[in-house]
Write a protein that holds these residues in place. Structure first.
Motif, PDB file in Angstrom:
ATOM      1  N   GLU A  21      -1.500  -5.707   3.872  1.00 34.07           N
ATOM      2  CA  GLU A  21      -2.570  -5.165   3.031  1.00 34.07           C
ATOM      3  C   GLU A  21      -3.962  -5.419   3.581  1.00 34.07           C
ATOM      4  N   SER A  22      -4.184  -6.574   4.197  1.00 37.60           N
ATOM      5  CA  SER A  22      -5.529  -6.933   4.646  1.00 37.60           C
ATOM      6  C   SER A  22      -6.070  -6.006   5.722  1.00 37.60           C
ATOM      7  N   VAL A  23      -5.189  -5.342   6.445  1.00 37.92           N
ATOM      8  CA  VAL A  23      -5.621  -4.436   7.511  1.00 37.92           C
ATOM      9  C   VAL A  23      -5.174  -2.999   7.248  1.00 37.92           C
ATOM     10  N   GLY A  24      -4.675  -2.727   6.031  1.00 38.22           N
ATOM     11  CA  GLY A  24      -4.287  -1.372   5.672  1.00 38.22           C
ATOM     12  C   GLY A  24      -3.237  -0.786   6.593  1.00 38.22           C
ATOM     13  N   SER A  25      -2.277  -1.621   6.971  1.00 45.68           N
ATOM     14  CA  SER A  25      -1.266  -1.216   7.938  1.00 45.68           C
ATOM     15  C   SER A  25       0.110  -1.679   7.499  1.00 45.68           C
ATOM     16  N   CYS A  26       1.111  -1.213   8.230  1.00 43.93           N
ATOM     17  CA  CYS A  26       2.456  -1.732   8.076  1.00 43.93           C
ATOM     18  C   CYS A  26       3.076  -1.819   9.462  1.00 43.93           C
ATOM     19  N   ILE A  27       4.129  -2.597   9.577  1.00 48.42           N
ATOM     20  CA  ILE A  27       4.799  -2.775  10.861  1.00 48.42           C
ATOM     21  C   ILE A  27       6.290  -2.553  10.649  1.00 48.42           C
ATOM     22  N   ASP A  28       6.919  -1.873  11.613  1.00 50.19           N
ATOM     23  CA  ASP A  28       8.345  -1.594  11.487  1.00 50.19           C
ATOM     24  C   ASP A  28       9.174  -2.572  12.319  1.00 50.19           C
ATOM     25  N   ARG A  29      10.485  -2.394  12.304  1.00 47.51           N
ATOM     26  CA  ARG A  29      11.405  -3.302  13.004  1.00 47.51           C
ATOM     27  C   ARG A  29      11.278  -3.248  14.524  1.00 47.51           C
ATOM     28  N   ASP A  30      10.589  -2.246  15.050  1.00 47.49           N
ATOM     29  CA  ASP A  30      10.358  -2.162  16.492  1.00 47.49           C
ATOM     30  C   ASP A  30       9.037  -2.805  16.896  1.00 47.49           C
ATOM     31  N   GLY A  31       8.322  -3.375  15.916  1.00 45.02           N
ATOM     32  CA  GLY A  31       7.033  -4.007  16.198  1.00 45.02           C
ATOM     33  C   GLY A  31       5.905  -3.004  16.321  1.00 45.02           C
ATOM     34  N   VAL A  33       2.932  -0.889  14.697  1.00 43.57           N
ATOM     35  CA  VAL A  33       1.997  -0.961  13.577  1.00 43.57           C
ATOM     36  C   VAL A  33       1.501   0.449  13.276  1.00 43.57           C
ATOM     37  N   TYR A  34       1.554   0.821  12.006  1.00 46.99           N
ATOM     38  CA  TYR A  34       1.092   2.131  11.552  1.00 46.99           C
ATOM     39  C   TYR A  34       0.008   1.953  10.500  1.00 46.99           C
ATOM     40  N   PRO A  35      -1.009   2.815  10.514  1.00 48.17           N
ATOM     41  CA  PRO A  35      -1.995   2.772   9.420  1.00 48.17           C
ATOM     42  C   PRO A  35      -1.386   3.318   8.138  1.00 48.17           C
ATOM     43  N   MET A  36      -1.883   2.814   7.022  1.00 46.96           N
ATOM     44  CA  MET A  36      -1.464   3.307   5.711  1.00 46.96           C
ATOM     45  C   MET A  36      -2.506   4.328   5.252  1.00 46.96           C
ATOM     46  N   ASN A  37      -2.030   5.455   4.738  1.00 48.72           N
ATOM     47  CA  ASN A  37      -2.916   6.459   4.174  1.00 48.72           C
ATOM     48  C   ASN A  37      -3.419   5.991   2.810  1.00 48.72           C
ATOM     49  N   VAL A  38      -4.458   6.624   2.317  1.00 47.46           N
ATOM     50  CA  VAL A  38      -5.052   6.270   1.028  1.00 47.46           C
ATOM     51  C   VAL A  38      -4.018   6.351  -0.090  1.00 47.46           C
ATOM     52  N   ASP A  39      -3.082   7.289   0.014  1.00 53.97           N
ATOM     53  CA  ASP A  39      -2.075   7.450  -1.040  1.00 53.97           C
ATOM     54  C   ASP A  39      -0.897   6.487  -0.894  1.00 53.97           C
ATOM     55  N   GLY A  40      -0.981   5.558   0.076  1.00 52.17           N
ATOM     56  CA  GLY A  40       0.054   4.552   0.258  1.00 52.17           C
ATOM     57  C   GLY A  40       1.177   4.952   1.187  1.00 52.17           C
ATOM     58  N   THR A  41       1.128   6.185   1.703  1.00 55.64           N
ATOM     59  CA  THR A  41       2.141   6.608   2.669  1.00 55.64           C
ATOM     60  C   THR A  41       1.774   6.105   4.061  1.00 55.64           C
ATOM     61  N   ILE A  42       2.744   6.139   4.939  1.00 55.59           N
ATOM     62  CA  ILE A  42       2.547   5.643   6.302  1.00 55.59           C
ATOM     63  C   ILE A  42       2.196   6.800   7.222  1.00 55.59           C
TER      64      ILE A  42
END
Length: 83
Positions: A21-31, A33-42
Motif C-alpha cells: 500500500e505504501s507505494v501503490g504497488s503489488c508484487i507477484d510470485r515471480d518478483g 512489481v506492478y502499479p495499482m490503478n486508482v480503482d484497485g486493479t493491477i
C-alpha cells in the motif's frame, strides 16, 4: 506484521500477489512489481522486477510493507542468479 496476519494477499487470474500500500504497488510470485490503478486493479502492462525498482520506490516502502515484502520473498523462495 507477517503474511499470516495480513489481508493483503490477493489471488487474481490464477496468480498470487501481495499488496504494498505504501507505494501503490503489488508484487507477484515471480518478483514482478506492478502499479495499482486508482480503482484497485493491477496494471499488468507496467511490471518490473523488484530488483529493478527505482531508489525512490525502495525508499518509499513503509517499514510495515518492507516486512511484508521480505516475508513474501521468503515464502515464494525468490532467488537471484549471480553471473
Amino acid at each position: 506484521m507477517s503474511l499470516e496476519n495480513s489481508n493483503r494477499e490477493v489471488f487474481i487470474n490464477g496468480i498470487d500477489y501481495i499488496e504494498l500500500e505504501s507505494v501503490g504497488s503489488c508484487i507477484d510470485r515471480d518478483g514482478i512489481v506492478y502499479p495499482m490503478n486508482v480503482d484497485g486493479t493491477i496494471d499488468r502492462n507496467c511490471g518490473v522486477d523488484w530488483l529493478e525498482t527505482s531508489d525512490e520506490w525502495s525508499e518509499s516502502v513503509s517499514e510495515e510493507d518492507c516486512g511484508l515484502l521480505n516475508d513474501w520473498l521468503l515464502e515464494i523462495n525468490y532467488s537471484v542468479e549471480v553471473s
